[in-house]
Structure formats: structure tokens, C-alpha cells
Design an enzyme around this catalytic site. Structure first.
Site, PDB file in Angstrom:
ATOM      1  N   HIS A  53       0.837  -1.203   0.000  1.00  0.00           N
ATOM      2  CA  HIS A  53       0.000   0.000   0.000  1.00  0.00           C
ATOM      3  C   HIS A  53       0.869   1.249   0.000  1.00  0.00           C
ATOM      4  O   HIS A  53       2.087   1.184   0.155  1.00  0.00           O
ATOM      5  CB  HIS A  53      -0.928  -0.019   1.208  1.00  0.00           C
ATOM      6  CG  HIS A  53      -2.044  -1.011   1.093  1.00  0.00           C
ATOM      7  ND1 HIS A  53      -3.053  -1.110   2.013  1.00  0.00           N
ATOM      8  CD2 HIS A  53      -2.308  -1.961   0.150  1.00  0.00           C
ATOM      9  CE1 HIS A  53      -3.895  -2.055   1.651  1.00  0.00           C
ATOM     10  NE2 HIS A  53      -3.456  -2.597   0.525  1.00  0.00           N
ATOM     11  N   GLU A  55       1.287   3.711   2.130  1.00  0.00           N
ATOM     12  CA  GLU A  55       2.055   4.011   3.337  1.00  0.00           C
ATOM     13  C   GLU A  55       3.334   3.177   3.400  1.00  0.00           C
ATOM     14  O   GLU A  55       4.387   3.680   3.800  1.00  0.00           O
ATOM     15  CB  GLU A  55       1.196   3.740   4.580  1.00  0.00           C
ATOM     16  CG  GLU A  55      -0.035   4.630   4.688  1.00  0.00           C
ATOM     17  CD  GLU A  55      -1.277   4.022   4.057  1.00  0.00           C
ATOM     18  OE1 GLU A  55      -2.384   4.325   4.524  1.00  0.00           O
ATOM     19  OE2 GLU A  55      -1.138   3.254   3.078  1.00  0.00           O
ATOM     20  N   CYS A  80      -5.572   1.465   6.486  1.00  0.00           N
ATOM     21  CA  CYS A  80      -6.320   0.251   6.798  1.00  0.00           C
ATOM     22  C   CYS A  80      -5.901  -0.299   8.164  1.00  0.00           C
ATOM     23  O   CYS A  80      -4.784  -0.098   8.630  1.00  0.00           O
ATOM     24  CB  CYS A  80      -6.112  -0.797   5.707  1.00  0.00           C
ATOM     25  SG  CYS A  80      -4.410  -1.319   5.479  1.00  0.00           S
ATOM     26  N   CYS A  89      -1.862  -0.910   7.560  1.00  0.00           N
ATOM     27  CA  CYS A  89      -0.997   0.266   7.455  1.00  0.00           C
ATOM     28  C   CYS A  89      -1.035   1.107   8.726  1.00  0.00           C
ATOM     29  O   CYS A  89      -0.063   1.790   9.051  1.00  0.00           O
ATOM     30  CB  CYS A  89      -1.417   1.109   6.259  1.00  0.00           C
ATOM     31  SG  CYS A  89      -1.100   0.298   4.674  1.00  0.00           S
ATOM     32  N   ALA A 159     -20.232   7.938 -28.748  1.00  0.00           N
ATOM     33  CA  ALA A 159     -19.723   8.867 -29.751  1.00  0.00           C
ATOM     34  C   ALA A 159     -20.800   9.071 -30.803  1.00  0.00           C
ATOM     35  O   ALA A 159     -21.534   8.139 -31.153  1.00  0.00           O
ATOM     36  CB  ALA A 159     -18.452   8.320 -30.386  1.00  0.00           C
ATOM     37  N   THR A 201     -24.553  -4.740 -30.528  1.00  0.00           N
ATOM     38  CA  THR A 201     -23.290  -4.036 -30.764  1.00  0.00           C
ATOM     39  C   THR A 201     -22.160  -5.042 -30.967  1.00  0.00           C
ATOM     40  O   THR A 201     -21.279  -4.846 -31.813  1.00  0.00           O
ATOM     41  CB  THR A 201     -22.967  -3.110 -29.576  1.00  0.00           C
ATOM     42  OG1 THR A 201     -24.010  -2.133 -29.460  1.00  0.00           O
ATOM     43  CG2 THR A 201     -21.641  -2.395 -29.776  1.00  0.00           C
ATOM     44  N   LEU A 209     -12.760  -4.980 -27.041  1.00  0.00           N
ATOM     45  CA  LEU A 209     -13.084  -4.355 -25.751  1.00  0.00           C
ATOM     46  C   LEU A 209     -11.960  -4.480 -24.730  1.00  0.00           C
ATOM     47  O   LEU A 209     -12.198  -4.708 -23.540  1.00  0.00           O
ATOM     48  CB  LEU A 209     -14.384  -4.941 -25.169  1.00  0.00           C
ATOM     49  CG  LEU A 209     -15.653  -4.776 -26.010  1.00  0.00           C
ATOM     50  CD1 LEU A 209     -16.845  -5.380 -25.289  1.00  0.00           C
ATOM     51  CD2 LEU A 209     -15.912  -3.315 -26.351  1.00  0.00           C
ATOM     52  N   GLU A 289     -20.432   0.921 -23.064  1.00  0.00           N
ATOM     53  CA  GLU A 289     -20.110   1.379 -24.419  1.00  0.00           C
ATOM     54  C   GLU A 289     -21.111   0.842 -25.425  1.00  0.00           C
ATOM     55  O   GLU A 289     -20.868   0.879 -26.622  1.00  0.00           O
ATOM     56  CB  GLU A 289     -18.688   0.926 -24.810  1.00  0.00           C
ATOM     57  CG  GLU A 289     -17.583   1.819 -24.295  1.00  0.00           C
ATOM     58  CD  GLU A 289     -16.285   1.652 -25.084  1.00  0.00           C
ATOM     59  OE1 GLU A 289     -16.337   1.550 -26.320  1.00  0.00           O
ATOM     60  OE2 GLU A 289     -15.214   1.636 -24.450  1.00  0.00           O
TER      61      GLU A 289
END
Length: 354
Positions: A53, A55, A80, A89, A159, A201, A209, A289
Site C-alpha cells: 500500500h 504508506e 487500513c 498500514c 460517440a 453491438t 473491448l 459502451e
């Protein structure tokens, strides 16, 4: 200690945190800065899921490990307090004998929330929470939403042409991207754990993808296919990457490809069941998408949290219309390449847990 300096150090922690984007999910983005005598002496961020992590990396960056004694630690998320893939941590900071810990946001994960702070305070460490809290919320909005709402954070991306068409007549695919916008789309893919389209699609575009034009992990592919129409010869089925296909009645598992039957449900119930499965399997964020039908179903069900629209400077005159998003106001616009305008809309939260 001046507030301006404290803001600078927390901003540095946030800047470090974002460097883990695309690599740490389902963990949150976390950066850490260690300050002593008003100078940064160590810093780090969570770089890869399952690894050290922020830290830990900050402590390990110290030239002299003893320098941390009496230091201040700036971290954008509550340390955590539990044993997961790595040790707590909070315990590391206590053992290191730091004087202060300044935290941007509490961790909404019920395993952690408040417990790390309580452990630090019990050890006599000064703890402050809330510095640049809004920026921290924005950075980890997907993780926070998943923990608070018990469902994935949904980003819709589509789009279209200037006259609001997403495809030609009969669904003929049209490219709305340039090399720069392709990179941004793949960056968004890396920032989400799942990517979802409808079966039509998949049939029309035969997409992969995955993430190819930006560093980061590819999201798990998700297909909505109620009537089990997905052709077996498509790339999504033939390649080696994981795939989830949600149907009404068909169940099957072939290697890392799964067909999951959700039952004979109406569209909204079907999406709810799909997201419940994703929550149960710790898929915290999904980029939609898919085509207009899929986008409209998610929008009508009130499941979308964020929308990105890419508009190309062309007019089609006819074709398949883009999603109908009534009352959506796109806030942010910028040019990508020479012919694409990107707009962003954040939808209001349906509920909020403090």
C-alpha cells in the site's frame, strides 16, 4: 504549520494516488507523503493490486528509516486496520512512531471505516480528517459509490455525429475517433473494472473491448444477451480473455467465459440482477459502451453516474440516433485532436450515505 503547506502536501498525496489508476482496482487510489521539518522526506503510492500500500511504499522510500519518528504523514484515505493481502498500514504508522496523520477521506468500506483512525488515536497519534475532502471524493468516486450504494459505478460513453447519430443506416459502423480520442477511450477502459455492451453491438462491431492504447489492465467484458444470440465465432468468445454473458435462460461455462442466466425479467429487473451479480463479485465500476438501446435502458433505470459524449464534426443526416438523455447538462468540453469535442456530465446521486 501553515494551511497552504498542508494543502500542498495533501495535493501531492492525491497526485501520487492517481498514478495507480488502471492498476489497483478493486482497491482505491491512495498516495502518501511523509513530512518532517516542513520538508518531504518520503512518498509513495499504491502501485498494483495485491502489492504494498501507499504508506508502506512511502516508508520504504526513506533514506534513513529513523527519520520518520515524529514526522507528519499525509494520506488521502484512512489507513487500513485489517489484514488483507497486506498487513495493516495503521500498525505500520504506529510502529514507526509518527506524530501526526492527516487524512483526506475516511474509508467507507465497513471493514475499515473509522477503525484505522481509532487505532492511531489509541496509540497517541494526532489525527485530522477532511483536508481536500472534495478532491479525494472525486478521485475515488467509483470506489466510494460501490461501498456506499452496494452497486457498481456506471459510466456511459458514446460517440456521435453533430446531428446526433451513432451509426449509419441499418447500423453501419462509423468511426468517430481519432488517434488522440482512442487513447482517451482506452484510458477510461483501464479506469473501470468492467466494460459492457449489448449483443447487437457485439454482432455489428465484433470488438475486442480491451486496453491497447493506454497503460493499464483491461476490464472484464460484459455482454447483455437475453435471448442467447451471441455468435461463437466473435473475437470476444474466441480470445483468451474473461467474458461474462448475461442471458435469461442459458447457463454455460467454457474456461474463463461464463453465460449467466438471470431469469425471465423485464429490462430494469434484468439490469438490477446483472449489477447485483457484479456487486457480489466485487466488480466496482462499469463502462457502458453499448448502443442506444442499452444506454437508454441504463438511463431510464436511473443507474448511470457519469456520462461522456464524443462529438465528431460530421453530419450523417440519417442513421441510428444516439441515446436520448433528457435533462442531462454536459458541463465540461474540450477538443481532442482536430475534430472531436468531449463533454462530461455527472448525474445527481439518487442517495447518499454519510
Amino acid at each position: 504549520m501553515s494551511l497552504d503547506k498542508e494543502i500542498f502536501w495533501m495535493q501531492r498525496a492525491l497526485d501520487l494516488a492517481i498514478m495507480g489508476s488502471g492498476f489497483v482496482a478493486p482497491n482505491p487510489l491512495v498516495g502518501c507523503v511523509i513530512v518532517k521539518d516542513e520538508s518531504i522526506i518520503g512518498e509513495g503510492y499504491h502501485q498494483n493490486y495485491g502489492e504494498a500500500h501507499a504508506e508502506v511504499n512511502a516508508v520504504n522510500s526513506l533514506v534513513n528509516p529513523l527519520d520518520i519518528i515524529g514526522a507528519a504523514v499525509y494520506v488521502n484515505l484512512e489507513p487500513c486496520s485489517h489484514h488483507g493481502k497486506t498487513p495493516p498500514c495503521a500498525d505500520l504508522l504506529i510502529k514507526s512512531r509518527v506524530k501526526r496523520v492527516i487524512i483526506c477521506n475516511m474509508d467507507p468500506n465497513p471493514i475499515v471505516t473509522g477503525k484505522g483512525i481509532a487505532r492511531l488515536k489509541a496509540a497517541g497519534i494526532e489525527v485530522e480528517v477532511g483536508l481536500l475532502a472534495e478532491k479525494g471524493e472525486e478521485l475515488n468516486r467509483k470506489f466510494f459509490h460501490f461501498q456506499r450504494e452496494q452497486k457498481p459505478y456506471i459510466t456511459l460513453k458514446f460517440a456521435c455525429s453533430q446531428d446526433h447519430f451513432i451509426a449509419g443506416v441499418n447500423g453501419e459502423p462509423i468511426s468517430f475517433s481519432n488517434s488522440e480520442s482512442q487513447q482517451l477511450v482506452h484510458k477510461m477502459r483501464a479506469e473501470n473494472q468492467g466494460i459492457l455492451i449489448g449483443v447487437q453491438t457485439a454482432i455489428a462491431d465484433n470488438p475486442s473491448l480491451n486496453v491497447r492504447f493506454w497503460p493499464g489492465n483491461s476490464p472484464i467484458r460484459i455482454i447483455i444477451d437475453p435471448s442467447n444470440r451471441l455468435p461463437k465465432e466473435l473475437k470476444l468468445v474466441q480470445d483468451q480473455e474473461p467474458l461474462l454473458v448475461f442471458t435469461k435462460r442459458h447457463s454455460e461455462t467454457v474456461a474463463n467465459k461464463k453465460w449467466i442466466a438471470l431469469g425471465d425479467k423485464n429490462p430494469i429487473e434484468f439490469l438490477d440482477a446483472l449489477l447485483t451479480y457484479c456487486h457480489q463479485n466485487n466488480i466496482q465500476s462499469i463502462m457502458v459502451e453499448g448502443g442506444t438501446r442499452t444506454a437508454n435502458q441504463f438511463y431510464t433505470a436511473g443507474l448511470i453516474n457519469e456520462i461522456w459524449k464524443i462529438e465528431k464534426h460530421i453530419k450523417l443526416g440519417e442513421g441510428i440516433l444516439a441515446p436520448i438523455l433528457t435533462d442531462v447538462v454536459f458541463e465540461k468540453k474540450f477538443i481532442v485532436g482536430q475534430d472531436n469535442i468531449w463533454s462530461k456530465a455527472l448525474l445527481p446521486k439518487l442517495s447518499q450515505t454519510n
